[in-house]
Write an enzyme that holds these catalytic residues in place. Structure first.
Site, PDB file in Angstrom:
ATOM      1  N   HIS A 109     -20.143 -10.222  28.915  1.00  0.00           N
ATOM      2  CA  HIS A 109     -20.452  -8.870  28.439  1.00  0.00           C
ATOM      3  C   HIS A 109     -21.278  -8.920  27.149  1.00  0.00           C
ATOM      4  CE1 HIS A 109     -16.956  -8.031  31.120  1.00  0.00           C
ATOM      5  NE2 HIS A 109     -17.702  -6.992  31.433  1.00  0.00           N
ATOM      6  N   ASN A 110     -22.463  -9.484  27.272  1.00  0.00           N
ATOM      7  CA  ASN A 110     -23.344  -9.703  26.133  1.00  0.00           C
ATOM      8  C   ASN A 110     -24.626  -8.884  26.271  1.00  0.00           C
ATOM      9  OD1 ASN A 110     -24.819 -11.173  28.127  1.00  0.00           O
ATOM     10  ND2 ASN A 110     -23.632 -12.996  27.643  1.00  0.00           N
ATOM     11  N   PHE A 111     -25.572  -9.111  25.379  1.00  0.00           N
ATOM     12  CA  PHE A 111     -26.819  -8.335  25.407  1.00  0.00           C
ATOM     13  C   PHE A 111     -27.586  -8.542  26.709  1.00  0.00           C
ATOM     14  CE2 PHE A 111     -31.464  -8.345  24.613  1.00  0.00           C
ATOM     15  CZ  PHE A 111     -31.634  -6.975  24.439  1.00  0.00           C
ATOM     16  N   ASP A 121     -21.593  -1.440  27.237  1.00  0.00           N
ATOM     17  CA  ASP A 121     -20.633  -2.487  26.871  1.00  0.00           C
ATOM     18  C   ASP A 121     -20.788  -2.921  25.413  1.00  0.00           C
ATOM     19  OD1 ASP A 121     -18.851  -2.994  28.966  1.00  0.00           O
ATOM     20  OD2 ASP A 121     -20.315  -4.189  30.075  1.00  0.00           O
TER      21      ASP A 121
END
Length: 496
Positions: A242-244, A283
């Site tokens: 759940h990152n960029f 997110d």
């Protein structure tokens, strides 16, 4: 840029890793860490066919399946780290060697002096290397240095420096024209995010917002949009899934679906802006632990939001915190009424990504789908939620070489959570338990019971999507079903 292919064996299984020669060392190590299902605090050691220890980095030599490397995970917890005795006694042995040479030759040869310098240099490097500090190397000396120093934390400084480098690259590239081939590729689910750096992704996001006429329709200043996009980038955490990059992929999928379904001519600019911005922000500041964990662990987020979609509520709050900054407020030219509508729309879309509400939202869409009307506000709102949901969990609609690495990242994050749950004595989330879940088993049920029903309903409204998202998901189910079958057969043959 050339791609390196590395074969290695870990836990008795032969694995394959692919990365570009210009990849960062951290990215390469993450590939090996994911394959080994290792925790962030565990140490990886890689050995070549001669049994020599080699460095895990982009400089790693490519090999064949016959000449595979051996990957091992050592130090299962912070307290289990035992430094090799060679390091502890290196200086002593070197001094003994020097004394012996002095006795025999009367003076120290140049090589001894060089070795002494290298040992001293290595010590200094360890003392200042934050990611090794937890080993306790030179702990007393470091604690004294920390106590007497007001300098910023090295890791924090490096993060800030890295972000500023990304910003500089982004700003320098922001005026460049994205060629037509890339533009068209962005409008399809086959787009490969792994080929792009973060600064380049920011440029592509700026292009998407520009291409959908948001700058004209909402009087956005290019500099403000750039500031907004960069702040969004900064508010994604460096975690496995759940990152960029995930935020970018969800936004790119949304952008592609808008073009494939001709929503640009069916929905208003405000609806499109809500969907795109929700996809990008959905997110923000994700900690890598899901809502079930937040609630069971009684975290600050769970307490703040009364156990009601704590993560999704937090993502919304962070998004509007960014928009509250004047230099990042892409909505500042809107009227109060327009701002309220966009805020309400984004909140609804981001909260819809809470998977605990999946059936509720899908069932609503099933009811209205046969009589869907683009002039009906309620119908449009449900469709916008569905579009964000589809974009959010759309990895399996992408080519396997793009989708499968994302699954590895997701499983790494899942296993991190279940390991933490076990350590803290919390209920273990079944589909995240490394002792119960395999790569194929994690996907077959998810595709069969979540993806296919959702994608099928959307395809009924937009038949053109069948070839773009539904067929690839069906193929993914076949792929993982075969993998699961082969895995079970392998287990049967190894039973005594």
């Amino acid at each position: 840029m050339s791609t390196k292919i590395i074969y290695f064996k870990v836990n008795g299984k032969l694995e394959r890793a692919e990365f570009r020669a210009d990849s960062s060392t951290a990215d390469v190590k993450d590939l090996f860490r994911a394959a080994a299902e290792a925790q962030p605090h565990q140490i990886l050691k890689l050995y070549n066919v001669q049994g020599s220890l080699v460095n895990i980095s982009p400089c790693l030599e490519a090999n064949s399946a016959e000449l595979y490397y051996q990957l091992e995970v050592v130090a299962s917890d912070l307290h289990g780290v035992v430094m090799p005795p060679q390091l502890d006694t290196m200086e002593t042995r070197l001094q003994q060697l020097e004394s012996k040479v002095n006795e025999d030759m009367g003076k120290s040869p140049g090589i001894i002096c060089e070795l002494e310098n290298q040992v001293e240099s290595f010590k200094k490097k360890l003392e200042s290397c934050v990611h090794l500090s937890w080993m306790g190397l030179f702990r007393g000396r470091n604690q004294q240095l920390t106590k007497n120093s007001q300098k910023p934390n090295v890791s924090e400084l490096s993060v800030q420096e890295e972000r500023q480098q990304v910003r500089m690259k982004f700003i320098n590239m922001s005026s460049m024209q994205v060629n037509e081939e890339v533009r068209e590729h962005l409008k399809t689910p086959v787009f490969n995010n792994w080929q792009w750096e973060e600064a380049e992704m920011l440029v592509l996001l700026q292009m998407m917002f520009t291409d959908l006429d948001f700058l004209t329709a909402f009087h956005m200043e290019p500099e403000v949009l750039q500031n907004f996009l960069f702040e969004v980038y900064c508010h994604y955490n460096n975690i496995p899934f759940h990152n960029f990059q995930h935020g970018f992929c969800v936004t790119q999928m949304m952008y592609g679906l808008i073009w494939l379904t001709d929503l640009k001519n069916k929905l208003g600019p405000m609806d499109l802006l809500i969907m795109m911005t929700s996809a990008l922000c959905h997110d923000l500041d994700h900690p890598g632990y899901n809502n079930v964990y937040q609630i069971n662990a009684r975290t600050d987020l769970a307490l703040r939001y009364n156990d009601i979609s704590p993560l999704e509520n937090h993502h919304c709050a962070v998004a509007f915190g960014i928009l509250a900054k004047a230099e990042c407020n892409i909505l500042k030219s809107l009227s109060n009424e327009q701002y309220k509508l966009i805020r309400a729309g984004m909140i609804k879309c981001i909260l819809a990504t809470d998977m605990s509400r999946h059936n509720e939202i899908l069932n609503k869409f099933k009811v209205i789908q046969p009589v869907f009307n683009f002039t009906n506000q309620e119908h449009k709102e449900v469709l916008m939620k569905i579009m964000v949901k589809v974009s959010d969990i759309s990895n399996e609609a992408r080519p396997m070489e793009v989708a499968e690495p994302w699954l590895d990242c997701l499983l790494q994050e899942f296993f991190n959570q279940s390991d933490t749950e076990k350590l803290k004595g919390l209920p273990v989330t079944p589909f995240m338990d490394r002792d119960q879940v395999s790569k194929p088993s994690s996907q077959t049920g998810f595709i069969r019971f979540v993806l296919l029903p959702l994608f099928t309903e959307l395809t009924k409204l937009f038949p053109c999507l069948e070839q773009h998202i539904l067929d690839p998901v069906r193929k993914a189910l076949e792929y993982y079903s075969e993998m699961e079958k082969a895995s079970k057969e392998g287990e049967e043959t190894t039973k005594p």
